[in-house]
Design an enzyme around this catalytic site. Structure first.
Site, PDB file in Angstrom:
ATOM      1  N   SER A 565       0.809  -1.222   0.000  1.00  0.00           N
ATOM      2  CA  SER A 565       0.000   0.000   0.000  1.00  0.00           C
ATOM      3  C   SER A 565       0.839   1.268   0.000  1.00  0.00           C
ATOM      4  O   SER A 565       0.301   2.359  -0.203  1.00  0.00           O
ATOM      5  CB  SER A 565      -0.937   0.010   1.210  1.00  0.00           C
ATOM      6  OG  SER A 565      -0.198   0.054   2.411  1.00  0.00           O
ATOM      7  N   LYS A 608      -6.458   4.750   7.723  1.00  0.00           N
ATOM      8  CA  LYS A 608      -5.292   5.528   7.300  1.00  0.00           C
ATOM      9  C   LYS A 608      -5.629   7.012   7.203  1.00  0.00           C
ATOM     10  O   LYS A 608      -4.861   7.869   7.666  1.00  0.00           O
ATOM     11  CB  LYS A 608      -4.776   5.004   5.960  1.00  0.00           C
ATOM     12  CG  LYS A 608      -4.181   3.602   6.049  1.00  0.00           C
ATOM     13  CD  LYS A 608      -3.821   3.062   4.679  1.00  0.00           C
ATOM     14  CE  LYS A 608      -3.244   1.662   4.779  1.00  0.00           C
ATOM     15  NZ  LYS A 608      -2.964   1.058   3.471  1.00  0.00           N
TER      16      LYS A 608
END
Length: 697
Positions: A565, A608
């Site tokens: 990611s 996030k």
């Protein structure tokens, strides 16, 4: 593309009664097939889905055959017998009635006593006649016959004549023979008398229970022998043992040790000897579920060492109770027929271990798979409320909406609900302590309390950020530095920004990940670095082999790194390091990339975004900060209300991108082609330096 609105909240919804398997229709079909074919099966899915609870509720009220299991002694062995409902109890009661008639009072009846007296009197007269004849002959020789403790003797003056001694011996032998014949005739009389009483009753039992004929014949013979020999009857050794009768026949065994699963014989000490009998036989769960269903936790079956024995039992169709130690005296038990349908319940990791065994798949052909998620629909939300109310939680429509929002957050998708309804039940019960009926306020207080229980590490991290211990910048520009986003896994996954830096120079090593070199990067992490190198080769192919060495590192990261990611953030840092162009520090970046420059979706994007938002709050929101994320992740933005409001008010921003160049323009603040041109110029310069064609300095 700037994301203008991320509002996703569930509207107030009223609960509706929930079908037992709402959201799990696939599992219901598999269960129905298993019961149609009477096959063993296993339920698989994460904990919290209610697999076992739904199975037991599915079975509640179902009618199952209730055969009764009886163990019958037969000398040194005991064998099982399955009888229709009520017949096992009738057999035991019939045998007990037989024993009740076989009492000492049986031989005190007038008829028996008269016959016994006749036999004993006849033999007594015969014995007396023998002794009288001997006494008369002894008297003629001057001796007298005397009876002592050891037998008969002749006393008198002088030595005993040989013929008289021989006569004494002959008479004593004849006397003993008469006594023995008397005892034998009395024994035969006792046996005959008992047989006339017991035989018709035993025959009646045999007619009703032909399967038990061998036992009943043995029992009759044992009783008749005891009657003849005037022995006490040991009921423990002769009586049958009714192990299983009645019950629902749906058995859940939470502690499936071999003893509790298969049954076992206990033992006791009598006069220093270890002994056992059928009265000490304890039925196992497989026996108690005869004709019905046994439900077991898969991991407990493995942990307690019962799995090999369970496989053998299912393969043979027999239940072998555990025998006591070899030195224990008692009957040897023959296996009982297995008539239960067995279901194992377990999480995917345990079931995956079992499925590696081909025998397991043969013995358990029906896989009942529970979906960890279900579609977000009004019906499913209403049914979720119905389930919670059935568990005793009172709900307001706003409270149900808040719980549904949490289910969507747990699923990590706006269009899905997490199907772990028992985890939501725990949250709803906690919320009910703050507000009853449960409304949005109660749910939010429960969530806040739950987050506080796991918030210490996050609080310490934000304190370190505020004090500068953790070097993070959320304003300005930096060359070769970018804010990436990671997630700390745990009971409450938490998003966190991390500073990724890159340094570039001439060389032939390409992309060098410092984290991987020191063993902190996993395989997927390394794959992302290699993919990044592939993108660079493809984008700048006209330059030939790249004459550059670029080092990448996650600063102040000391744990293992895994996943792809951070691929987009790493690529931006590399382009900045090569070109010398600065990157915005007020934007954090998440997203994977492929070799063609497409930005791919990543996991836990909501956590996030929230992680970077909290850091910006701590250091001060400027109104320009935000997160760059893959466009494919927009359905996963199940953000907390404060973040949603910040985005709508324009104090925090979200940018969704599909291509690397979109992120390049956002982070560099310039057109993508211009940035790429600067990268090419730098790479050409590196190439000249590497080939010795340019000036070093």
């Amino acid at each position: 593309m700037r994301v203008a609105s991320v509002r996703w909240f569930t509207p107030p919804t009223r609960p509706r009664p929930a079908p037992l398997f709402f959201g799990q229709e696939r599992a219901l079909r598999a269960l129905e097939a298993a019961f149609l074919h009477r096959g063993h099966g296993y339920l698989v899915g994460p904990s919290g889905l209610g697999k076992r609870a739904r199975l037991l509720a599915f079975l509640e009220g179902r009618a199952f055959p209730k055969e009764e299991l009886v163990y019958l002694p037969l000398g040194e062995e005991a064998f099982p017998l399955l009888l229709p409902e009520g017949e096992g109890r009738a057999l035991v009661e019939g045998v007990e009635a037989l024993f009740a008639e076989f009492t000492p009072g049986l031989f005190r009846e007038k008829g028996f006593l008269y016959a016994k007296n006749l036999v004993e009197s006849r033999h007594e007269r015969e014995a007396e006649a023998l002794l009288q004849t001997l006494a008369q002959e002894a008297k003629a020789h001057g001796f007298a016959l005397a009876e002592e403790e050891g037998g008969f003797t002749l006393t008198g003056q002088g030595p005993l004549p040989p013929e008289l001694s021989a006569k004494l011996e002959e008479t004593v032998l004849a006397y003993v023979e008469v006594r023995q014949r008397a005892q034998a005739e009395v024994a035969a009389l006792r046996r005959s008398f008992a047989e006339r009483l017991l035989q018709p009753r035993v025959e009646g039992l045999k007619a009703r229970f032909p399967e038990a004929a061998r036992y009943l014949d043995w029992l009759l013979e044992s009783l008749l022998r005891a009657a003849a020999l005037e022995e006490e009857v040991e009921g423990e050794a002769l009586l049958p043992r009714l192990l299983v009768e009645g019950g629902t026949r749906v058995v859940y065994e939470p502690n499936p040790t071999p003893e509790r699963l298969f049954g076992h014989l206990e033992y006791e000490v009598r006069e220093g000897v270890l002994t056992t009998h059928l009265g000490l036989l304890r039925p196992g769960a497989l026996m108690r579920a005869a004709g019905g269903v046994l439900v077991l936790e898969a991991h407990r079956v493995l942990e307690l060492g019962s799995y090999p024995l369970l496989k053998r039992s299912l393969a043979t169709g027999e239940i072998e109770p555990l025998a006591p130690r070899p030195e224990v005296r008692g009957p040897r038990l023959q296996p009982a027929p297995l008539k239960a349908q067995v279901f194992l319940v377990g999480p995917p990791e345990v079931i995956a271990l079992l499925e590696e065994d081909e025998e397991f798949l043969e013995l358990f052909p029906f896989r009942v798979e529970f979906n960890p998620e279900m579609p977000y629909t009004e019906a499913h939300v209403a049914h979720l409320g119905g389930f919670l109310e059935a568990q005793g939680v009172r709900l307001l429509p706003e409270g149900l909406a808040a719980l549904a929002d949490e289910a969507r957050r747990m699923a990590g998708h706006q269009e899905r609900l997490d199907a772990r309804i028992y985890r939501l039940l725990d949250l709803a019960r906690e919320a009910a302590r703050y507000q009853d009926p449960v409304g949005r306020e109660g749910v939010e207080r429960a969530l806040k309390a739950r987050e506080d229980r796991f918030a210490l590490e996050q609080e310490l991290f934000l304190k370190d950020v505020e004090e500068g211990v953790v070097a993070l910048e959320v304003t300005g520009e930096r060359v070769g530095e970018v804010n990436g986003l990671v997630v700390l896994e745990g009971p409450l996954p938490t998003g966190r920004p991390v500073r990724i830096t890159a340094q570039a120079g001439p060389g032939r090593e390409g992309i060098l990940s410092i984290d991987r070199e020191v063993g902190l990067g996993g395989q997927v992490f390394h794959k992302a670095v290699l993919t990044l190198a592939g993108y660079l080769r493809g984008t700048y192919a006209q330059l030939g082999a790249l004459s550059a060495t670029v080092s990448l590192v996650f600063e102040q990261s000391y744990g293992s790194l895994e996943g792809d990611s951070a691929g987009l953030a790493e690529l931006l840092a590399v382009l900045s390091a090569i070109s010398g162009l600065p990157l915005r520090q007020d934007l954090a970046v998440t997203g994977a990339v492929d070799q063609t420059g497409r930005v791919l979706a990543v996991g836990r994007v909501a956590e996030k975004v929230e992680g970077f938002f909290r850091v910006c709050q701590t250091l001060g929101l400027t109104g320009t900060q935000g997160v760059v994320l893959p466009k494919a992740n927009l359905p996963h933005l199940t953000l907390r209300r404060e973040v949603v409001e910040a985005v709508e008010e324009g104090v925090f921003h979200l940018f969704a991108v599909e291509e690397v160049d979109e992120a390049v323009e956002l982070l560099f603040g310039r057109r993508a082609y211009w940035v790429h041109e600067k990268v090419r110029e730098a790479l050409e310069h590196f190439q000249k330096l590497e080939n010795g064609d340019g000036e070093k300095g």
